[in-house]
Write a protein that holds these residues in place. Structure first.
Motif, PDB file in Angstrom:
ATOM      1  N   GLY A 227      46.147  33.513  36.396  1.00  0.00           N
ATOM      2  CA  GLY A 227      45.541  34.217  35.265  1.00  0.00           C
ATOM      3  C   GLY A 227      46.358  35.373  34.739  1.00  0.00           C
ATOM      4  O   GLY A 227      46.323  35.674  33.540  1.00  0.00           O
ATOM      5  N   ILE A 262      41.928  30.364  35.576  1.00  0.00           N
ATOM      6  CA  ILE A 262      41.854  31.792  35.876  1.00  0.00           C
ATOM      7  C   ILE A 262      41.135  31.954  37.207  1.00  0.00           C
ATOM      8  O   ILE A 262      40.066  31.388  37.442  1.00  0.00           O
ATOM      9  CB  ILE A 262      41.146  32.593  34.757  1.00  0.00           C
ATOM     10  CG1 ILE A 262      41.195  34.085  35.087  1.00  0.00           C
ATOM     11  CG2 ILE A 262      39.738  32.091  34.494  1.00  0.00           C
ATOM     12  CD1 ILE A 262      40.853  34.977  33.908  1.00  0.00           C
ATOM     13  N   ALA A 264      39.478  34.167  40.475  1.00  0.00           N
ATOM     14  CA  ALA A 264      38.619  35.335  40.661  1.00  0.00           C
ATOM     15  C   ALA A 264      39.376  36.528  41.222  1.00  0.00           C
ATOM     16  O   ALA A 264      38.876  37.654  41.165  1.00  0.00           O
ATOM     17  CB  ALA A 264      37.457  34.975  41.582  1.00  0.00           C
ATOM     18  N   TRP A 269      40.452  38.585  35.507  1.00  0.00           N
ATOM     19  CA  TRP A 269      39.150  37.947  35.738  1.00  0.00           C
ATOM     20  C   TRP A 269      37.996  38.750  35.133  1.00  0.00           C
ATOM     21  O   TRP A 269      37.156  38.206  34.413  1.00  0.00           O
ATOM     22  CB  TRP A 269      38.935  37.749  37.225  1.00  0.00           C
ATOM     23  CG  TRP A 269      37.587  37.179  37.575  1.00  0.00           C
ATOM     24  CD1 TRP A 269      36.485  37.867  37.990  1.00  0.00           C
ATOM     25  CD2 TRP A 269      37.200  35.805  37.519  1.00  0.00           C
ATOM     26  NE1 TRP A 269      35.441  37.025  38.212  1.00  0.00           N
ATOM     27  CE2 TRP A 269      35.849  35.737  37.924  1.00  0.00           C
ATOM     28  CE3 TRP A 269      37.856  34.626  37.180  1.00  0.00           C
ATOM     29  CZ2 TRP A 269      35.143  34.547  37.997  1.00  0.00           C
ATOM     30  CZ3 TRP A 269      37.163  33.425  37.252  1.00  0.00           C
ATOM     31  CH2 TRP A 269      35.822  33.387  37.650  1.00  0.00           C
ATOM     32  N   GLU A 273      36.090  36.535  32.441  1.00  0.00           N
ATOM     33  CA  GLU A 273      35.206  35.601  33.147  1.00  0.00           C
ATOM     34  C   GLU A 273      34.014  35.162  32.291  1.00  0.00           C
ATOM     35  O   GLU A 273      33.445  34.093  32.510  1.00  0.00           O
ATOM     36  CB  GLU A 273      34.709  36.220  34.451  1.00  0.00           C
ATOM     37  CG  GLU A 273      33.799  37.431  34.274  1.00  0.00           C
ATOM     38  CD  GLU A 273      33.132  37.830  35.586  1.00  0.00           C
ATOM     39  OE1 GLU A 273      32.740  36.904  36.343  1.00  0.00           O
ATOM     40  OE2 GLU A 273      33.005  39.028  35.847  1.00  0.00           O
TER      41      GLU A 273
END
Length: 568
Positions: A227, A262, A264, A269, A273
């Motif tokens: 990410g 992506i 966590a 994130w 998210e």
């Protein structure tokens, strides 16, 4: 709404549900075109056609499934980022019975061709759900021709439709490359890349592909750190300097990136998210390209390696993760579909990359064979099939048949350090109608392996004109290609796999023994004399003669070896 499909004495009435109009366009005999305009929603085209003599249904991304599917089991979800809208019924003589395709402006469709048990005919059912523009074209080719020619005609049509939107393929896209994946997996570092690059240059590789691992210190083979797309400080402390050192070795640099994913544990994130399509794995989600902020983040992630570190191209992976069902609503998004968002992202990425360097390299994987991606990618790699020369053969041939002018690469070649030289040669022979990627510790090869690798790397380079650009004529797609012929202007190359009978049709023929027996059978010499030179799998000449062969001629060719036959 209905419309007629007729060739000769065969007439079928097709239904077009959801269409405002279906207009036939006159074309060559046996080639039918229908321009279809939607009534504002999905359009379903449905008809039956006799398929007597068919032994297989060829379609994109087949893998090992080569059967005639049933109509209820043949549905394929085709998307811009997955597969392609084409299928061809093929008989036992490699002839296309019917080849059905949709125009290149179709972004999404359900594509089904399968046996109808009630009628013993082939039922064709195509539901188009996402189109660039108002309408699309249905193309039905019923001409008797080699199935590969029928598919070449489809790709020629797509090329014409896309026109100048098709990406230019740089020369380097057809050059042998080294990949770090099978050698290092995520244990990659600047030091290991430079070591591999130095060795690869000596074997004729012109680029190194640095795969997954450069962006994370984790070696657990997961994507929870994806990410941010920044090099790790420990293994790649000076990315720009490292890339310069690889360039100084004479190689270009291609870097792996997986924009949809992506994790966590990435810094991005918390910010992104809320703009995902759902989970891809534990602690991993798929970003939603319908949102402008997602595309802006991914655009910067993709151009940074080229702009700031001097990288020559990207291996853009996992884009088929965007082909998801039951996607959530996208409040605040600016695209009607995920596929539109993907294309807007890829267009922005490639526009900017080509502004930075006109010959930028973009690798896609086998599933990403849709013609809509021809606007962005420059070479297509066979799907992962480690240590499997048969599957590499099947996947590279499948890719070649539907790639148009895109360069096609093998999955990375690898073998066990104790493998026989014949087995090493078979890895190259399985990939010989594509550009090779190699993923072995080349600076640690045994002398025997070194000899065979140097021979086959040179063979693939020296005969690239016919192997990569010749007319490709693979045999028996139902049996995973028992023999493959490439016809060039000066020579023909025939790779024998499970069919050892070769017919001479050209003055100069190279026969490569990719089978498991040390004999091939040659016919078609027409009673004249021929010059024969046979080499083993390391290129060492084992016999030379001039003879007038019988109608069916037995030639001893070592496994992994080559027979050069010149008709006088």
């Amino acid at each position: 709404m209905t419309f007629d499909i007729r060739v000769g004495e065969v007439l079928r009435t097709a239904t077009a549900t959801g269409a405002r109009s279906v207009t036939a366009r006159p074309e060559a005999s046996g080639l039918l075109l229908y321009d279809v305009v939607s009534d504002g929603g999905p359009v379903t085209l449905r008809w039956a056609w006799p398929g007597e003599g068919a032994v297989t249904l060829w379609r994109a991304t087949l893998s090992s499934q080569r059967q005639l599917p049933t109509d209820w089991g043949s549905h394929r979800d085709i998307r811009s980022v997955r597969s392609a809208p084409v299928a061809s019924l093929v008989d036992g003589q490699d002839r296309a019975i019917i080849t059905v395709s949709l125009s290149s402006n179709v972004r999404g469709c359900d594509f089904a061709v399968g046996v109808n048990e009630e009628s013993a005919e082939q039922l064709v059912e195509l539901t188009v759900t996402d189109v660039e523009g108002e309408g699309f074209t249905l193309r039905i080719d019923l001409r008797t021709q080699h199935f590969s020619e029928a598919l070449r005609q489809v790709t020629a049509t797509w090329t014409s439709e896309l026109g100048e939107r098709v990406a230019v393929v740089p020369r380097l896209a057809r050059a042998a490359m080294y990949s770090t994946w099978y050698t290092d997996h995520q244990h990659v570092s600047a030091e290991s890349v430079e070591r591999h690059a130095r060795a690869a240059a000596a074997y004729g590789c012109e680029a190194v592909i640095v795969d997954d691992g450069w962006q994370t210190d984790s070696t657990a083979r997961g994507y929870r750190y994806c990410g941010d797309w920044e090099p790790t400080s420990e293994t790649f402390p000076d990315m720009a300097g490292h890339v310069r050192r690889v360039h100084d070795l004479g190689l270009k640099y291609v870097l792996w990136i997986a924009p949809p994913l992506i994790g966590a544990r990435s810094k991005a994130w918390d910010r992104l998210e809320g703009h995902t399509l759902g989970a891809a794995d534990e602690e991993v989600a798929v970003l939603d390209p319908r949102y402008a902020d997602v595309r802006e983040h991914l655009l910067e992630s993709c151009i940074r390696p080229v702009r700031d570190w001097g990288v020559d191209g990207l291996k853009i992976d996992f884009i088929d993760s965007w082909a998801r069902d039951n996607v959530p609503e996208a409040p605040g998004g600016d695209c009607e579909s995920v596929d539109e968002g993907v294309e807007r992202l890829l267009q922005a990425v490639t526009d900017e990359l080509r502004r930075l360097r006109s010959d930028v390299l973009i690798e896609f994987r086998q599933d990403y064979v849709n013609p809509r991606l021809w606007q962005f990618g420059t070479f297509l790699r066979a799907g992962d099939c480690a240590l499997d020369p048969v599957e590499n053969r099947v996947r590279t041939i499948d890719c070649r048949l539907l790639a148009g002018d895109r360069a096609v690469h093998s999955d990375m070649l690898m073998w066990h350090p104790t493998a026989s030289v014949e087995n090493v040669a078979q890895q190259f022979i399985g990939a010989m109608f594509s550009t090779p990627q190699v993923s072995m510790k080349l600076d640690a090869l045994s002398p025997e392996h070194d000899e065979v690798v140097r021979y086959w790397m040179a063979f693939l380079h020296d005969h690239a004109d016919v192997l990569l650009d010749g007319v490709l004529l693979p045999s028996r797609p139902d049996a995973r290609y028992t023999q493959v012929r490439a016809v060039g202007t000066a020579e023909t190359v025939v790779a024998v796999f499970t069919n050892p009978v070769v017919r001479l049709e050209d003055p100069c023929t190279l026969v490569v023994n990719g089978g498991a027996d040390g004999r091939i059978f040659v016919e078609g010499a027409d009673g004249g004399s021929v010059d024969l030179v046979v080499s083993d799998c390391t290129g060492v000449e084992v016999s030379r003669s001039t003879t007038t062969p019988p109608a069916l001629w037995t030639v001893d060719v070592p496994i992994g070896g080559v027979a050069r036959i010149v008709q006088n």
